[in-house]
Scaffold this active site. Structure first.
Site, PDB file in Angstrom:
ATOM      1  N   ASN A 387     -59.537  54.718 -22.335  1.00 39.13           N
ATOM      2  CA  ASN A 387     -58.234  55.144 -22.851  1.00 39.13           C
ATOM      3  C   ASN A 387     -58.305  56.579 -23.366  1.00 39.13           C
ATOM      4  O   ASN A 387     -58.133  57.521 -22.612  1.00 39.13           O
ATOM      5  CB  ASN A 387     -57.765  54.187 -23.950  1.00 39.13           C
ATOM      6  CG  ASN A 387     -56.555  54.713 -24.692  1.00 39.13           C
ATOM      7  OD1 ASN A 387     -55.607  55.159 -24.069  1.00 39.13           O
ATOM      8  ND2 ASN A 387     -56.578  54.699 -26.013  1.00 39.13           N
ATOM      9  N   GLU A 388     -58.615  56.705 -24.639  1.00 43.46           N
ATOM     10  CA  GLU A 388     -58.530  58.031 -25.268  1.00 43.46           C
ATOM     11  C   GLU A 388     -59.936  58.422 -25.711  1.00 43.46           C
ATOM     12  O   GLU A 388     -60.185  58.689 -26.865  1.00 43.46           O
ATOM     13  CB  GLU A 388     -57.585  57.924 -26.456  1.00 43.46           C
ATOM     14  CG  GLU A 388     -57.078  59.206 -26.999  1.00 43.46           C
ATOM     15  CD  GLU A 388     -56.149  58.966 -28.180  1.00 43.46           C
ATOM     16  OE1 GLU A 388     -56.603  58.395 -29.189  1.00 43.46           O
ATOM     17  OE2 GLU A 388     -54.971  59.338 -28.088  1.00 43.46           O
TER      18      GLU A 388
HETATM   19  O1  AHR Z   1     -49.893  55.003 -29.310  1.00 45.33           O
HETATM   20  C1  AHR Z   1     -50.682  54.715 -30.412  1.00 45.33           C
HETATM   21  C2  AHR Z   1     -52.128  55.143 -30.231  1.00 45.33           C
HETATM   22  O2  AHR Z   1     -52.226  56.519 -30.147  1.00 45.33           O
HETATM   23  C3  AHR Z   1     -52.783  54.672 -28.964  1.00 45.33           C
HETATM   24  O3  AHR Z   1     -53.264  53.407 -29.077  1.00 45.33           O
HETATM   25  C4  AHR Z   1     -53.895  55.637 -28.783  1.00 45.33           C
HETATM   26  O4  AHR Z   1     -54.254  55.794 -27.435  1.00 45.33           O
HETATM   27  C5  AHR Z   1     -53.395  56.886 -29.438  1.00 45.33           C
HETATM   28  O5  AHR Z   1     -54.314  57.370 -30.340  1.00 45.33           O
END
Ligand code: AHR
Length: 670
Positions: A387-388
Site C-alpha cells: 500500500n503506502e
Molecule cells: O485513507 C486513510 C489512510 O491514509 C490510508 O489507510 C493510508 O494508505 C493513508 O495513510
C-alpha cells in the site's frame, strides 16, 4: 508644513491620479482585453483518457465494511472479539436470573470460529437471554423485512423455542418471532422479522423461557433488501451512491488495513472467502489508531471479503484493483518486515489470487470462486503490490513480486507505491527506483491543504510522458490538517479538489487512475475525516467532494482536448482552472471550469476548429457562495449539481460562471 520631498511626492501622486482619470475612457477596452478567453482546440484531440481515470478507493476504516457497506446488524456475531462478549449484554424479563459463559472449542472447531456462548436461564416461568447492541445501534426501516438466524442447541432443560425480538431504544417492540424446534443437536434457526417502525438505534434480543441451558453461535440479522438483492449482499443505498459515480475501478481493501499494525494482522485474502463461519475474524487496525477517536469494538468479520469485492466491482462496472500485502506491516506502526527468504508465500498469495479471479472453474482457486456462485472469471487486470510503503525494503520486495508476476502474468498491470507524501525524500527515492525498474503505474498519496491543491493543478504538466504512469490513489483536501478530527468536507476543499482534478484530466496521458480517500464513514463511529460519503444506520449522503468526483467521472470524455486561457496553457491563471475533452461516440465537447473566486465572472469560450455546434448546451453547476457549505444527513443536497441549458449561438460565446463554482459544459460539436 510640506517639505520639498513631500511636495514632490504629492505632485507625483496628483499626476498619477490625473493620468488615471485621463485614461479612464480608455479603460473599457483594456478591461475587455483582460476578460478571460478559454480556447478549446476542438480539432486537435490529444491523448486518450483512460476509462479508469476516475475510480474508488475502499478501505475498511470508519466502519466502512462491518457496520456500513456490509449490512449485518449483529456485532461480534460469533463471540470471536478479544473480549468475547463485547457488544452483548444479558437481558432478563421480570427478575429472571441466569448466566452467560463463553466456550472455546479450540482445535475441535474451525480455527476461524472457535467460540460459542452458553446461556443458562435459571428462573421458571420467566425469560433470560442476551441482547446485541449492533453497530452504534441497529437500523431498521418500517415495514421492511430482516432475516434473523442463529446456530443453537439445547444443553439442559426442556425449552423448545427461541424468543427473538427487535426493540427500540426505549424498549418498545419493533418486531418479534418465536422459533420452535430446539433440540440437543446444533441447528441453524431462521425467521423473518418485519419492523413496525423505523429506528436507527434498535437492539436485538434472544431469550429462552424457563430453566434451560442452550448454546448459541453465528448470529445474524440481515436486511432482505440488499444491492441487487444478493444474499449476504451489500447495503443498497451505499452501493447506489457508488454506482451513480460510474467508477472506472474499485481499489480494495485499502489503505493501511492491507498492511496491518503487525504482519500477523495484515489483510490476507484467503481468510476472507468461502463460508462465513470459516472467515477468520481479526482486529481492525483502526481500532485504537487514534487516541482522539478510539474504537475498541472495531474488528473485521470479513463478511465483506474478496469474493464480495470482486462482485461489487462487477456490479458497478468498475475494474477490480486488489492491493496485496508485500511482506511489510504498516510503517507508521510496527513496520515489521517479512524476511526476504520468507517472501514466497506472500507472492504465492498473489498468484493464487490471479487464479481465483481469472482461472477456469476447474482450477484449484477457480473452483472456490465457482463454489461461491461465480463460475465465470472476474477478469482481473491489475494488482497493487503493497500500500503506502517506503524505503529500500519496499523496492526489494516489490522487485521480487514483479519478477515472478511479470513472468507468469505479463498482462497484469502492477501498481506500486511512492509512500505517504507527494514530495519528500521517500517519494523521490521510490520514484527514481520504480522508474529504473520500469514499473507500470505508481500510486501517489496526498492529504494536503486546499491551497496545495489549487497550487498544484499543474503538478503533472511536466511529468515525463514515458515510463511509469501515475495513479493518484489517495487524496483529499484537509481543511485543518492530516488526520485532524476537525477536518470538514466543506465546499472549499471540494472546490480545490475540482481545480486540481482539471490538472489530472489535462494530463490523462500520464495520469491513468485517481481516487479520493477514504470513501466511507459512519457518523457515530469514524476515525478519520474527511471522507467522501457519510452514513448512519439508516441514511447516507454524498459530500460536496462526492459530487465533484461524480461530475468528473460521469463526464469523462474519451480524449483530451487542448485548452488555453488567454492564449496560455498554464492552468489556474486568475483562479480559473479548466480542462476539456471530447466524447467521441456522442460527438460532444466537455469543458470543466473551476472559478475559485468569490465573484461571478464571464468567460469567452472559443471552440476553435469546430465546424458546427449545437445551439443548446447542457451545464452542470456545482456551486455555493459559502466555502464553508457542507452536506449532512439532514441536509444532504445543500451542495449538489444543478443542471441547466445554455445557448451556444456560435463556436464562440460568453458563459457566466457562478462565484466559487465548478461547472461542466457539454456541447455537441463537429
Ligand atoms: O485513507 C486513510 C489512510 O491514509 C490510508 O489507510 C493510508 O494508505 C493513508 O495513510
Amino acid at each position: 508644513m510640506k517639505t520639498p520631498r513631500t511636495q514632490l511626492r504629492s505632485s507625483i501622486l496628483l499626476l498619477a491620479l490625473m493620468g488615471a482619470l485621463c485614461l479612464a475612457p480608455l479603460r473599457v477596452p483594456l478591461v475587455q482585453a483582460q476578460s478571460n478567453t478559454l480556447t478549446v482546440q476542438v480539432d486537435q484531440p490529444g491523448a486518450a483518457i483512460s476509462p479508469t481515470l476516475f475510480g474508488l478507493f475502499f478501505e475498511d476504516i470508519n466502519f466502512a465494511a462491518d457496520g456500513g457497506l456490509y449490512p449485518e446488524r449483529v456485532k461480534n456475531r460469533s463471540f470471536e472479539f478479544s473480549e468475547p462478549l463485547m457488544g452483548w449484554k444479558s437481558v432478563s424479563r421480570g427478575d429472571a436470573k441466569g448466566a452467560l459463559t463463553v466456550y472455546d472449542q479450540g482445535s475441535r472447531a474451525s480455527q476461524a470460529n472457535s467460540h460459542y456462548l452458553r446461556i443458562k436461564a435459571e428462573t421458571e416461568g420467566k425469560s433470560f437471554g442476551i441482547m446485541n447492541e449492533g453497530f452504534r445501534g441497529i437500523g431498521v426501516h418500517k415495514d421492511t423485512e430482516y432475516v434473523f438466524s442463529v446456530m443453537a442447541r439445547r444443553v439442559e432443560g426442556n425449552a423448545t423455542a427461541l424468543l427473538i425480538d427487535v426493540e427500540d431504544a426505549d424498549g418498545s417492540k419493533l418486531g418479534e418471532a418465536k422459533i420452535p424446534g430446539l433440540t440437543p443437536a446444533w441447528k441453524r434457526f431462521t425467521t423473518t422479522i418485519r419492523a413496525a417502525k423505523t429506528s436507527g438505534k434498535a437492539r436485538l434480543n434472544l431469550l429462552v423461557e424457563g430453566r434451560s441451558t442452550l448454546d448459541v453461535d453465528m448470529f445474524s440479522l440481515y436486511p432482505k433488501e440488499t444491492w441487487k438483492n444478493r444474499p449476504n449482499g451489500l447495503r443498497a443505498d451505499l452501493v447506489k451512491l457508488l454506482s451513480d459515480m460510474k467508477p472506472g475501478f474499485l481499489r480494495f481493501p485499502g489503505g493501511c488495513i492491507v498492511e496491518g499494525r503487525h504482519l500477523e494482522t495484515r489483510y490476507q485474502w484467503k481468510t476472507t472467502i468461502g463460508d462465513l463461519k470459516d472467515r477468520r475474524l481479526i482486529v481492525n487496525r483502526w481500532n485504537t489508531e487514534f487516541r482522539h477517536r478510539p474504537t475498541p469494538d472495531y474488528y473485521q468479520s470479513f463478511g465483506l471479503g474478496y469474493y464480495e469485492y470482486f462482485l461489487l466491482s462487477e456490479d458497478i462496472g468498475a475494474e477490480p484493483l486488489p492491493i496485496l500485502n508485500c511482506g511489510m506491516a504498516c510503517q507508521f506502526n510496527s513496520g515489521e518486515l517479512a524476511p526476504m527468504d520468507d517472501l514466497d508465500h506472500y507472492i504465492q498469495d498473489a498468484l493464487d489470487l490471479i487464479e481465483f479471479a481469472n482461472a477456469p472453474a476447474t482450477s484449484v482457486w477457480g473452483r472456490k470462486r465457482a463454489a461461491m456462485g461465480h463460475p465465470a472469471p472476474f477478469n482481473l487486470k491489475m494488482i497493487g503490490i503493497g500500500n503506502e510503503q517506503w524505503g529500500p525494503q519496499y523496492i526489494e520486495r516489490y522487485e521480487r513480486f514483479a519478477r515472478v508476476l511479470k513472468a507468469k502474468h505479463p498482462k497484469i498491470t502492477l501498481v506500486s507505491g511512492s509512500g505517504p507524501s507527494p514530495n519528500d525524500e521517500r517519494f523521490h527515492f521510490l520514484w527514481g527506483k520504480l522508474r529504473e525498474l520500469k514499473a507500470d503505474i505508481v500510486d501517489e498519496h496526498y492529504y494536503m491543504a486546499p491551497k496545495w491543491f489549487l497550487e498544484n493543478a499543474g503538478r503533472y504538466d511536466n511529468y515525463p510522458r514515458t515510463g511509469p504512469k501515475v495513479f493518484a490513489g489517495e487524496y483529499a483536501a484537509q481543511s485543518i490538517g492530516i488526520a485532524r478530527p476537525d477536518n470538514r468536507n466543506n465546499w472549499e476543499c471540494a472546490l480545490a479538489e475540482a481545480a486540481f482534478i482539471t490538472g489530472l484530466e489535462r494530463n490523462a496521458e500520464v495520469v491513468r487512475m485517481s481516487s479520493y480517500a477514504p470513501l466511507f464513514a459512519h457518523v457515530d463511529a469514524w476515525q478519520w475525516t474527511p471522507n467522501l460519503i457519510w452514513f448512519d444506520n439508516l441514511r447516507s449522503f454524498g459530500t460536496p467532494n462526492y459530487y465533484v468526483q461524480k461530475l468528473f467521472s460521469v463526464n469523462r470524455g474519451t480524449r483530451v482536448l487542448p485548452v488555453q486561457l488567454n492564449g496560455s496553457a498554464k492552468n489556474g491563471q486568475q483562479n480559473l482552472f479548466a480542462s476539456a475533452s471530447v466524447e467521441e461516440r456522442m460527438g460532444e465537447v466537455i469543458l470543466k471550469i473551476v472559478n475559485a473566486e468569490a465573484s461571478s465572472r464571464e468567460v469567452r469560450i472559443k471552440l476553435a476548429g469546430a465546424a458546427r455546434v449545437n445551439q443548446t448546451g447542457k451545464a452542470f453547476v456545482l456551486a455555493d457562495a459559502s466555502l464553508k457549505a457542507e452536506n449532512s444527513l439532514d441536509e444532504p443536497t445543500k451542495v449538489v449539481p444543478v443542471e441547466e441549458q445554455f445557448s451556444v449561438p456560435s463556436g464562440e460565446f460568453v458563459y457566466k460562471l457562478a462565484p466559487n463554482s465548478f461547472t461542466v459544459l457539454r456541447i455537441s460539436a463537429k
